[in-house]
Design a protein around this motif. Sequence first.
Motif, PDB file in Angstrom:
ATOM      1  N   GLU A 162       0.854  -1.342  -0.109  1.00 37.01           N
ATOM      2  CA  GLU A 162      -0.006  -0.009   0.020  1.00 37.01           C
ATOM      3  C   GLU A 162       0.911   1.285  -0.170  1.00 37.01           C
ATOM      4  OE1 GLU A 162      -2.215  -0.752   3.433  1.00 37.01           O
ATOM      5  OE2 GLU A 162      -3.936  -1.599   2.349  1.00 37.01           O
ATOM      6  N   LYS A 163       1.929   1.309   0.785  1.00 36.45           N
ATOM      7  CA  LYS A 163       2.895   2.203   0.835  1.00 36.45           C
ATOM      8  C   LYS A 163       3.575   2.375  -0.438  1.00 36.45           C
ATOM      9  CE  LYS A 163       4.240   1.808   5.715  1.00 36.45           C
ATOM     10  NZ  LYS A 163       5.187   1.835   6.739  1.00 36.45           N
ATOM     11  N   GLY A 164       3.782   1.353  -1.241  1.00 36.06           N
ATOM     12  CA  GLY A 164       4.325   1.713  -2.556  1.00 36.06           C
ATOM     13  C   GLY A 164       3.522   2.209  -3.408  1.00 36.06           C
ATOM     14  N   LEU A 165       2.092   1.747  -3.443  1.00 38.95           N
ATOM     15  CA  LEU A 165       1.427   2.448  -4.321  1.00 38.95           C
ATOM     16  C   LEU A 165       1.030   3.885  -4.011  1.00 38.95           C
ATOM     17  CD1 LEU A 165      -1.277  -0.515  -4.548  1.00 38.95           C
ATOM     18  CD2 LEU A 165       0.119   0.120  -6.687  1.00 38.95           C
ATOM     19  N   LEU A 166       0.782   4.023  -2.886  1.00 38.41           N
ATOM     20  CA  LEU A 166       0.713   5.324  -2.537  1.00 38.41           C
ATOM     21  C   LEU A 166       1.704   6.501  -2.962  1.00 38.41           C
ATOM     22  CD1 LEU A 166      -0.882   7.530  -0.944  1.00 38.41           C
ATOM     23  CD2 LEU A 166       0.283   6.909   1.222  1.00 38.41           C
ATOM     24  N   ARG A 167       3.188   6.057  -2.770  1.00 37.03           N
ATOM     25  CA  ARG A 167       4.103   6.558  -3.190  1.00 37.03           C
ATOM     26  C   ARG A 167       4.348   6.879  -4.797  1.00 37.03           C
ATOM     27  NH1 ARG A 167       7.358   3.694   0.618  1.00 37.03           N
ATOM     28  NH2 ARG A 167       8.278   2.375  -1.065  1.00 37.03           N
ATOM     29  N   ILE A 168       3.888   5.951  -5.519  1.00 36.37           N
ATOM     30  CA  ILE A 168       3.884   5.856  -7.165  1.00 36.37           C
ATOM     31  C   ILE A 168       2.865   6.843  -7.639  1.00 36.37           C
ATOM     32  CG2 ILE A 168       3.208   4.660  -9.131  1.00 36.37           C
ATOM     33  CD1 ILE A 168       4.606   2.253  -7.815  1.00 36.37           C
ATOM     34  N   LYS A 169       1.656   6.950  -6.871  1.00 36.71           N
ATOM     35  CA  LYS A 169       0.387   7.751  -7.164  1.00 36.71           C
ATOM     36  C   LYS A 169       1.007   9.400  -7.010  1.00 36.71           C
ATOM     37  CE  LYS A 169      -3.426   4.860  -6.368  1.00 36.71           C
ATOM     38  NZ  LYS A 169      -4.582   4.599  -5.558  1.00 36.71           N
ATOM     39  N   LYS A 170       1.853   9.598  -5.973  1.00 33.37           N
ATOM     40  CA  LYS A 170       2.253  10.976  -5.420  1.00 33.37           C
ATOM     41  C   LYS A 170       3.026  11.296  -6.569  1.00 33.37           C
ATOM     42  CE  LYS A 170       1.855  11.102  -0.523  1.00 33.37           C
ATOM     43  NZ  LYS A 170       2.443  11.193   0.520  1.00 33.37           N
ATOM     44  N   ALA A 171       4.152  10.544  -6.919  1.00 27.33           N
ATOM     45  CA  ALA A 171       5.131  10.970  -8.143  1.00 27.33           C
ATOM     46  C   ALA A 171       4.335  11.107  -9.534  1.00 27.33           C
ATOM     47  CB  ALA A 171       6.055   9.712  -8.413  1.00 27.33           C
ATOM     48  N   GLU A 172       3.290  10.318  -9.710  1.00 27.08           N
ATOM     49  CA  GLU A 172       2.526  10.590 -10.947  1.00 27.08           C
ATOM     50  C   GLU A 172       1.664  11.973 -10.868  1.00 27.08           C
ATOM     51  OE1 GLU A 172       0.172   7.176 -11.137  1.00 27.08           O
ATOM     52  OE2 GLU A 172       1.447   6.067 -12.281  1.00 27.08           O
ATOM     53  N   LYS A 173       1.157  12.272  -9.793  1.00 29.43           N
ATOM     54  CA  LYS A 173       0.555  13.288  -9.499  1.00 29.43           C
ATOM     55  C   LYS A 173       1.586  14.811  -9.554  1.00 29.43           C
ATOM     56  CE  LYS A 173      -2.726  15.941  -6.447  1.00 29.43           C
ATOM     57  NZ  LYS A 173      -3.589  15.687  -5.223  1.00 29.43           N
ATOM     58  N   ALA A 174       2.741  14.415  -9.115  1.00 28.27           N
ATOM     59  CA  ALA A 174       3.610  15.563  -9.183  1.00 28.27           C
ATOM     60  C   ALA A 174       4.143  15.589 -10.511  1.00 28.27           C
ATOM     61  CB  ALA A 174       4.952  15.097  -8.486  1.00 28.27           C
ATOM     62  N   PHE A 175       4.083  14.579 -11.494  1.00 29.44           N
ATOM     63  CA  PHE A 175       4.480  14.922 -12.976  1.00 29.44           C
ATOM     64  C   PHE A 175       3.377  14.321 -13.844  1.00 29.44           C
ATOM     65  CE2 PHE A 175       8.323  13.331 -10.388  1.00 29.44           C
ATOM     66  CZ  PHE A 175       8.961  14.615 -10.394  1.00 29.44           C
ATOM     67  N   PRO A 176       2.748  15.396 -14.450  1.00 26.88           N
ATOM     68  CA  PRO A 176       1.538  15.334 -15.254  1.00 26.88           C
ATOM     69  C   PRO A 176       2.002  14.479 -16.394  1.00 26.88           C
ATOM     70  CG  PRO A 176       1.373  17.365 -14.131  1.00 26.88           C
ATOM     71  CD  PRO A 176       2.623  16.705 -13.628  1.00 26.88           C
ATOM     72  N   GLU A 177       1.092  13.778 -16.968  1.00 27.29           N
ATOM     73  CA  GLU A 177       1.538  13.065 -18.226  1.00 27.29           C
ATOM     74  C   GLU A 177       2.221  13.869 -19.553  1.00 27.29           C
ATOM     75  OE1 GLU A 177       2.432   9.458 -20.121  1.00 27.29           O
ATOM     76  OE2 GLU A 177       1.423   9.891 -18.202  1.00 27.29           O
ATOM     77  N   ASN A 178       1.516  15.164 -19.667  1.00 28.92           N
ATOM     78  CA  ASN A 178       1.941  15.951 -20.529  1.00 28.92           C
ATOM     79  C   ASN A 178       3.114  16.725 -20.408  1.00 28.92           C
ATOM     80  OD1 ASN A 178       0.764  17.504 -18.492  1.00 28.92           O
ATOM     81  ND2 ASN A 178      -0.180  19.124 -20.187  1.00 28.92           N
ATOM     82  N   GLU A 179       3.724  16.553 -18.963  1.00 27.66           N
ATOM     83  CA  GLU A 179       4.822  17.418 -18.289  1.00 27.66           C
ATOM     84  C   GLU A 179       5.679  16.525 -18.121  1.00 27.66           C
ATOM     85  OE1 GLU A 179       4.147  20.284 -15.665  1.00 27.66           O
ATOM     86  OE2 GLU A 179       2.790  21.579 -16.781  1.00 27.66           O
ATOM     87  N   LYS A 180       5.724  15.211 -18.173  1.00 33.94           N
ATOM     88  CA  LYS A 180       6.539  14.033 -17.443  1.00 33.94           C
ATOM     89  C   LYS A 180       7.959  14.065 -18.144  1.00 33.94           C
ATOM     90  CE  LYS A 180       4.417  10.538 -16.374  1.00 33.94           C
ATOM     91  NZ  LYS A 180       3.722   9.293 -16.453  1.00 33.94           N
ATOM     92  N   PRO A 181       8.142  14.277 -19.656  1.00 32.45           N
ATOM     93  CA  PRO A 181       9.576  14.214 -20.216  1.00 32.45           C
ATOM     94  C   PRO A 181      10.434  15.483 -19.473  1.00 32.45           C
ATOM     95  CG  PRO A 181       8.226  13.790 -21.925  1.00 32.45           C
ATOM     96  CD  PRO A 181       7.080  14.260 -20.480  1.00 32.45           C
TER      97      PRO A 181
END
Length: 331
Positions: A162-181
């Motif tokens: 659960e902690k790992g999924l939460l961290r990944i979600k935070k990272a994805e939220k911090a880097f939106p798809e269109n700005e990821k690169p």
Amino acid sequence: MANRRLISKGIHQDNKFLKLSIEARYLYDELVLYADDDGFCSQIIMINALNHFTDESYQELENAGFIIVYDGVALIVDWLNNQDLKNHTETQQIELAQKTYIRTDWRYTNNSNDENIAMKLNDFNHKYNRRKKEVDLESLKETRNQMKKAEKALNSSTTEEEKGLLRIKKAEKAFPENEKPSSLERQGIDAPSNEPSEKRIKKAEKAFFSSETAPNINKYNLKESNINKEKQSLPPKFPTVNQIEIEQLIKFINSKFKATFSNSDEELAFFLSNELKKSSVEQIKDNLMAIKDKLEFTPENNNLCLSVIKNEYPNIMRELEENDIDDNFPI
């Protein structure tokens, strides 16, 4: 903020303090003198402009555990063991005070994991109104540690998955798809990489949530521009002290206190030069004799003799001021 400060003899005579360089010991006294009523000294630029202290002196005090240094602010670790203020003005370093804890030995620390922490500085100021006698530090420490254990037990119920999924979600939220690169590139990860997206996200997550901070550049505000700017606002320099007067006073101290100071003793010469900026040779001799008459013992070595003189000198000056009578006042 008070104009006078107390310095514990226990600190000045402590072996750990005596092992410090002369410059570091001078710096400690200066920081205590200019600290606010909670022990925070934000006058580092002015102190450096007046005395030309170096980073090494601050690092020496910090490594020995006498101060905690933030950006441009020094905190006196033993402040509550030195000072007993009747009229207290709360520090303006609000954010730093929130990070400052009081240990069971009444010393400050900013390590929240210290098991000897009793309470926060803010709690001492607001809840207890700085009344030491009303505070049971050991009891507060035990209560705090029990609460931390309970909180740790509660948090451990969350699975690692659960902690790992939460961290990944935070990272994805911090880097939106269109700005990821571009976001990944800013974190030092090559955007055009052929690595799987999941692996790249984990790299971004690691960079984003890293506990490492950037190196503290110019930690003690020793920039030449800052010092020069501060010098312009300082009052005119005191006149140069005559070396002959210093040697005369050292000879006087040796004869009256049975000491063996040499004319090249930097610490004693520095102390006397500061006093000569405010008083004449004869006035200083009178004050030294008042200290000698007040003592019930003869200092057994030069270090103890200098410590006694430096600690008793302000007391003698205060007594003379309080007993001073205007010669023109009718009796």
